[in-house]
Design a protein around this motif. Structure first.
Motif, PDB file in Angstrom:
ATOM      1  N   ALA A 195     -68.020  -7.395 -60.986  1.00  0.00           N
ATOM      2  CA  ALA A 195     -69.387  -6.847 -60.789  1.00  0.00           C
ATOM      3  C   ALA A 195     -69.913  -7.930 -59.448  1.00  0.00           C
ATOM      4  CB  ALA A 195     -70.378  -6.788 -61.868  1.00  0.00           C
ATOM      5  N   THR A 196     -69.542  -8.895 -59.448  1.00  0.00           N
ATOM      6  CA  THR A 196     -70.363  -9.688 -58.478  1.00  0.00           C
ATOM      7  C   THR A 196     -69.844  -9.441 -57.093  1.00  0.00           C
ATOM      8  OG1 THR A 196     -68.793 -11.733 -58.749  1.00  0.00           O
ATOM      9  CG2 THR A 196     -70.849 -11.748 -60.196  1.00  0.00           C
ATOM     10  N   ALA A 197     -68.547  -8.904 -56.958  1.00  0.00           N
ATOM     11  CA  ALA A 197     -67.716  -8.791 -55.626  1.00  0.00           C
ATOM     12  C   ALA A 197     -68.546  -8.186 -54.550  1.00  0.00           C
ATOM     13  CB  ALA A 197     -66.439  -8.190 -55.986  1.00  0.00           C
ATOM     14  N   GLY A 198     -69.351  -7.036 -54.964  1.00  0.00           N
ATOM     15  CA  GLY A 198     -70.078  -6.391 -53.941  1.00  0.00           C
ATOM     16  C   GLY A 198     -70.959  -7.332 -53.071  1.00  0.00           C
ATOM     17  N   LYS A 199     -71.753  -8.002 -54.049  1.00  0.00           N
ATOM     18  CA  LYS A 199     -72.821  -8.935 -53.340  1.00  0.00           C
ATOM     19  C   LYS A 199     -72.316  -9.891 -52.101  1.00  0.00           C
ATOM     20  CE  LYS A 199     -75.408 -12.938 -54.717  1.00  0.00           C
ATOM     21  NZ  LYS A 199     -75.846 -14.063 -55.675  1.00  0.00           N
ATOM     22  N   PHE A 200     -70.995  -9.753 -51.916  1.00  0.00           N
ATOM     23  CA  PHE A 200     -70.549 -10.927 -51.017  1.00  0.00           C
ATOM     24  C   PHE A 200     -69.507  -9.674 -49.830  1.00  0.00           C
ATOM     25  CE2 PHE A 200     -70.575 -13.319 -54.706  1.00  0.00           C
ATOM     26  CZ  PHE A 200     -71.260 -14.317 -54.146  1.00  0.00           C
ATOM     27  N   GLU A 201     -69.638  -8.617 -49.880  1.00  0.00           N
ATOM     28  CA  GLU A 201     -68.895  -7.780 -48.943  1.00  0.00           C
ATOM     29  C   GLU A 201     -69.355  -7.975 -47.427  1.00  0.00           C
ATOM     30  OE1 GLU A 201     -69.322  -3.729 -50.137  1.00  0.00           O
ATOM     31  OE2 GLU A 201     -67.603  -3.927 -51.587  1.00  0.00           O
ATOM     32  N   LYS A 202     -70.691  -8.121 -47.271  1.00  0.00           N
ATOM     33  CA  LYS A 202     -71.130  -8.436 -45.844  1.00  0.00           C
ATOM     34  C   LYS A 202     -70.594  -9.872 -45.412  1.00  0.00           C
ATOM     35  CE  LYS A 202     -75.052  -5.207 -45.350  1.00  0.00           C
ATOM     36  NZ  LYS A 202     -76.613  -5.123 -45.160  1.00  0.00           N
ATOM     37  N   ARG A 203     -70.772 -10.943 -46.229  1.00  0.00           N
ATOM     38  CA  ARG A 203     -70.573 -12.065 -45.949  1.00  0.00           C
ATOM     39  C   ARG A 203     -68.776 -12.225 -45.611  1.00  0.00           C
ATOM     40  NH1 ARG A 203     -74.055 -16.427 -48.446  1.00  0.00           N
ATOM     41  NH2 ARG A 203     -75.722 -15.509 -49.264  1.00  0.00           N
ATOM     42  N   ALA A 204     -68.052 -11.465 -46.532  1.00  0.00           N
ATOM     43  CA  ALA A 204     -66.665 -11.515 -46.202  1.00  0.00           C
ATOM     44  C   ALA A 204     -66.346 -11.027 -44.839  1.00  0.00           C
ATOM     45  CB  ALA A 204     -65.897 -10.830 -47.338  1.00  0.00           C
ATOM     46  N   ALA A 205     -67.048  -9.721 -44.450  1.00  0.00           N
ATOM     47  CA  ALA A 205     -66.670  -9.110 -43.189  1.00  0.00           C
ATOM     48  C   ALA A 205     -67.062 -10.318 -42.103  1.00  0.00           C
ATOM     49  CB  ALA A 205     -67.852  -7.711 -43.082  1.00  0.00           C
ATOM     50  N   ARG A 206     -68.415 -10.670 -42.212  1.00  0.00           N
ATOM     51  CA  ARG A 206     -68.696 -11.675 -41.355  1.00  0.00           C
ATOM     52  C   ARG A 206     -67.373 -12.791 -41.105  1.00  0.00           C
ATOM     53  NH1 ARG A 206     -73.760 -14.421 -42.637  1.00  0.00           N
ATOM     54  NH2 ARG A 206     -72.673 -15.655 -44.166  1.00  0.00           N
ATOM     55  N   ALA A 207     -67.020 -13.100 -42.192  1.00  0.00           N
ATOM     56  CA  ALA A 207     -65.886 -14.327 -42.149  1.00  0.00           C
ATOM     57  C   ALA A 207     -64.479 -13.808 -41.878  1.00  0.00           C
ATOM     58  CB  ALA A 207     -66.023 -14.967 -43.624  1.00  0.00           C
ATOM     59  N   GLY A 208     -64.310 -12.437 -41.591  1.00  0.00           N
ATOM     60  CA  GLY A 208     -63.122 -11.780 -41.484  1.00  0.00           C
ATOM     61  C   GLY A 208     -62.173 -11.912 -42.507  1.00  0.00           C
ATOM     62  N   ILE A 209     -62.377 -11.812 -43.690  1.00  0.00           N
ATOM     63  CA  ILE A 209     -61.618 -11.954 -44.845  1.00  0.00           C
ATOM     64  C   ILE A 209     -62.135 -10.708 -45.884  1.00  0.00           C
ATOM     65  CG2 ILE A 209     -60.749 -14.267 -44.899  1.00  0.00           C
ATOM     66  CD1 ILE A 209     -62.785 -15.146 -46.723  1.00  0.00           C
ATOM     67  N   ASP A 210     -61.224 -10.314 -46.788  1.00  0.00           N
ATOM     68  CA  ASP A 210     -62.018  -9.499 -47.745  1.00  0.00           C
ATOM     69  C   ASP A 210     -62.539  -9.912 -48.908  1.00  0.00           C
ATOM     70  OD1 ASP A 210     -60.108 -10.558 -50.072  1.00  0.00           O
ATOM     71  OD2 ASP A 210     -58.366  -8.971 -48.910  1.00  0.00           O
ATOM     72  N   ALA A 211     -63.209  -9.515 -49.791  1.00  0.00           N
ATOM     73  CA  ALA A 211     -64.335  -9.820 -50.763  1.00  0.00           C
ATOM     74  C   ALA A 211     -63.576 -10.604 -51.836  1.00  0.00           C
ATOM     75  CB  ALA A 211     -64.999  -8.681 -51.207  1.00  0.00           C
ATOM     76  N   ALA A 212     -62.369 -10.365 -51.931  1.00  0.00           N
ATOM     77  CA  ALA A 212     -61.753 -11.145 -53.323  1.00  0.00           C
ATOM     78  C   ALA A 212     -61.303 -12.466 -52.818  1.00  0.00           C
ATOM     79  CB  ALA A 212     -60.234 -10.258 -53.464  1.00  0.00           C
ATOM     80  N   ALA A 213     -60.851 -12.553 -51.515  1.00  0.00           N
ATOM     81  CA  ALA A 213     -60.444 -13.690 -50.814  1.00  0.00           C
ATOM     82  C   ALA A 213     -61.650 -14.527 -50.701  1.00  0.00           C
ATOM     83  CB  ALA A 213     -59.723 -13.607 -49.280  1.00  0.00           C
ATOM     84  N   TYR A 214     -62.946 -14.008 -50.234  1.00  0.00           N
ATOM     85  CA  TYR A 214     -64.218 -14.853 -50.175  1.00  0.00           C
ATOM     86  C   TYR A 214     -64.475 -15.430 -51.379  1.00  0.00           C
ATOM     87  CZ  TYR A 214     -68.936 -15.801 -48.352  1.00  0.00           C
ATOM     88  OH  TYR A 214     -70.085 -16.566 -47.959  1.00  0.00           O
ATOM     89  N   LEU A 215     -64.279 -14.623 -52.447  1.00  0.00           N
ATOM     90  CA  LEU A 215     -64.730 -15.078 -53.692  1.00  0.00           C
ATOM     91  C   LEU A 215     -63.702 -16.228 -54.216  1.00  0.00           C
ATOM     92  CD1 LEU A 215     -65.416 -11.900 -55.818  1.00  0.00           C
ATOM     93  CD2 LEU A 215     -67.019 -13.429 -55.509  1.00  0.00           C
ATOM     94  N   ARG A 216     -62.830 -16.191 -54.021  1.00  0.00           N
ATOM     95  CA  ARG A 216     -61.697 -17.235 -54.267  1.00  0.00           C
ATOM     96  C   ARG A 216     -62.075 -18.492 -53.613  1.00  0.00           C
ATOM     97  NH1 ARG A 216     -57.736 -13.143 -53.949  1.00  0.00           N
ATOM     98  NH2 ARG A 216     -57.282 -13.946 -51.817  1.00  0.00           N
TER      99      ARG A 216
END
Length: 404
Positions: A195-216
């Motif tokens: 459920a926390t993954a959606g919180k990081f979608e914009k950050r992941a897009a800025r970093a150029g990776i998907d949300a799952a990779a950002y969470l890891r």
């Protein structure tokens, strides 16, 4: 050649007055002095003020990456940023250069390239482009770059950011009330919950990776937490050694402000509640709020209103934050609302940020000060428009000829 401005309403440290102003060899050399062969500039109907000093602006990121994942050549982006600064009356700017563990736009590699290109471009730039090393305290990889930047000719400022702890904050806790970032029982989220993954979608897009990779990646970085206090002490010591101004970002607790002040950070940047702002004032710290906040009439994050804080003596500096025109717009709105006389409001965007940054040669119109000036077309009830910006007496921006 010397120049003399005649007929303008001049913003002085303690008043405004219609006086002539003489500039020679990059400095202000006299008020109401005789022309004595100087190039006479007809400034009737205009306002002459100290050029703006911006302690925190990250709008340059939009020139670097106008759309997610779309990068432009650095030289082009930085020179366009420089033009925007000068056109908005900003003669000195500290670019809030994020040094993050994230890949992409805010990575250490990208910051290194920006540091190098700004140094190479400096002779061609209109404004004085400095850096605010906006250091994410979990990004240990940035420490060597920080040391190199602190040894440069234009001393940067250092801002202590902890967006990592902010990202990990339990959503049940309001952002403006989060505890001191280094407390043992910090209320963090469980990254294993999808459920926390959606919180990081914009950050992941800025970093150029998907949300799952950002969470890891975030989970790996969060494990560094026990070493963060030591890294902060190290960077603080490096900054103190060269008298670099230091700021702490988004303070929410008195304990947070006390901690960073103990490391030499005497500037509280964007305190997120009034309690912290009052504690900073009582300790004699400088307090920064965002000019967009004041220009728009409030914070988009629910933090204190900058104009209200200024009216209550809890704001010393307005920074452009994410929008360069906001500094002039904020002063114009606050003036129109009668919050303070123009000369007092102008200190928020010139004299105070210069003093807080240790730049005592600029920020005021007085003999001996550096001729960083902005000439404004500012009809009553209208928005101010810079028609001429000078940096150390040299033309940085000119919307009219003025015979220069």
């Amino acid at each position: 050649m010397a120049m003399i401005f005649e007929g303008a309403e001049v913003v002085l440290p303690d008043s405004t007055a219609r006086v002539s102003l003489r500039v020679e060899n990059g400095h202000i050399t006299g008020l109401d002095s005789t022309p004595d062969g100087a190039n006479r500039i007809d400034a009737r109907g205009l306002t002459l003020a100290p050029a703006l000093v911006d302690v925190h602006g990250d709008a340059f990121e939009r020139q670097l990456m106008p759309r997610p994942g779309v990068f432009f050549p650095l030289d082009m982006a930085l020179m366009e940023t420089d033009r925007q600064l000068a056109a908005n009356g900003i003669a000195t700017a500290y670019h809030a250069l994020t040094l993050s563990w994230e890949p992409g736009l805010r990575s250490v590699d990208q910051a290194t390239r920006i540091l190098d290109r700004l140094a190479a471009l400096e002779p061609r730039l209109a404004a004085e482009n400095r850096l605010q090393l906006r250091w994410e305290t979990f990004c240990f990889e940035a420490r060597s770059l920080i040391a190199r930047a602190l040894s440069g000719a234009l001393t940067p400022s250092v801002a202590f950011n902890d967006h990592t702890s902010m990202a990990m904050l339990d959503p049940a806790i309001p952002l403006q009330e989060r505890p001191f970032d280094l407390v043992a029982d910090y209320p963090s989220i469980d990254l294993t919950l999808m459920a926390t993954a959606g919180k990081f979608e914009k950050r992941a897009a800025r970093a150029g990776i998907d949300a799952a990779a950002y969470l890891r990646l975030l989970g790996e970085v969060w494990e560094r937490r026990p070493q963060v206090a030591g890294a902060i002490a190290e960077v603080g010591g490096q900054a103190r050694a060269v008298a670099a101004p230091m700021l702490s970002h988004d303070d929410t607790q008195i304990e947070t402000r006390d901690f960073y002040r103990g490391h030499g950070a005497r500037i509280s940047e964007f305190p997120m509640n009034e309690t912290v702002a009052r504690a900073a004032r009582e300790a004699g710290d400088w307090i920064v709020f965002g000019a967009p906040n004041a220009a728009r009439g409030g914070s988009h994050l629910g933090s204190p209103g900058a104009a209200d804080m200024a009216a209550r003596g809890l704001c010393d500096i307005l920074a452009s934050d994410y929008y360069y025109p906001a500094m002039l717009a904020a002063v114009a709105r606050m003036r129109a609302e009668g919050l303070a006389p123009l000369h007092a409001l102008w200190k928020l965007v010139s004299a105070n940020p210069a003093k807080a940054s240790g730049l005592h040669d600029r920020g005021e119109i007085a003999p001996g000060k550096r001729a960083d000036l902005v000439l404004l077309d500012w009809p009553e009830g209208s928005a101010p428009a810079p028609v001429l910006t000078l940096r150390a007496g040299r033309v940085a921006h000119a919307a009219r000829g003025f015979g220069l």
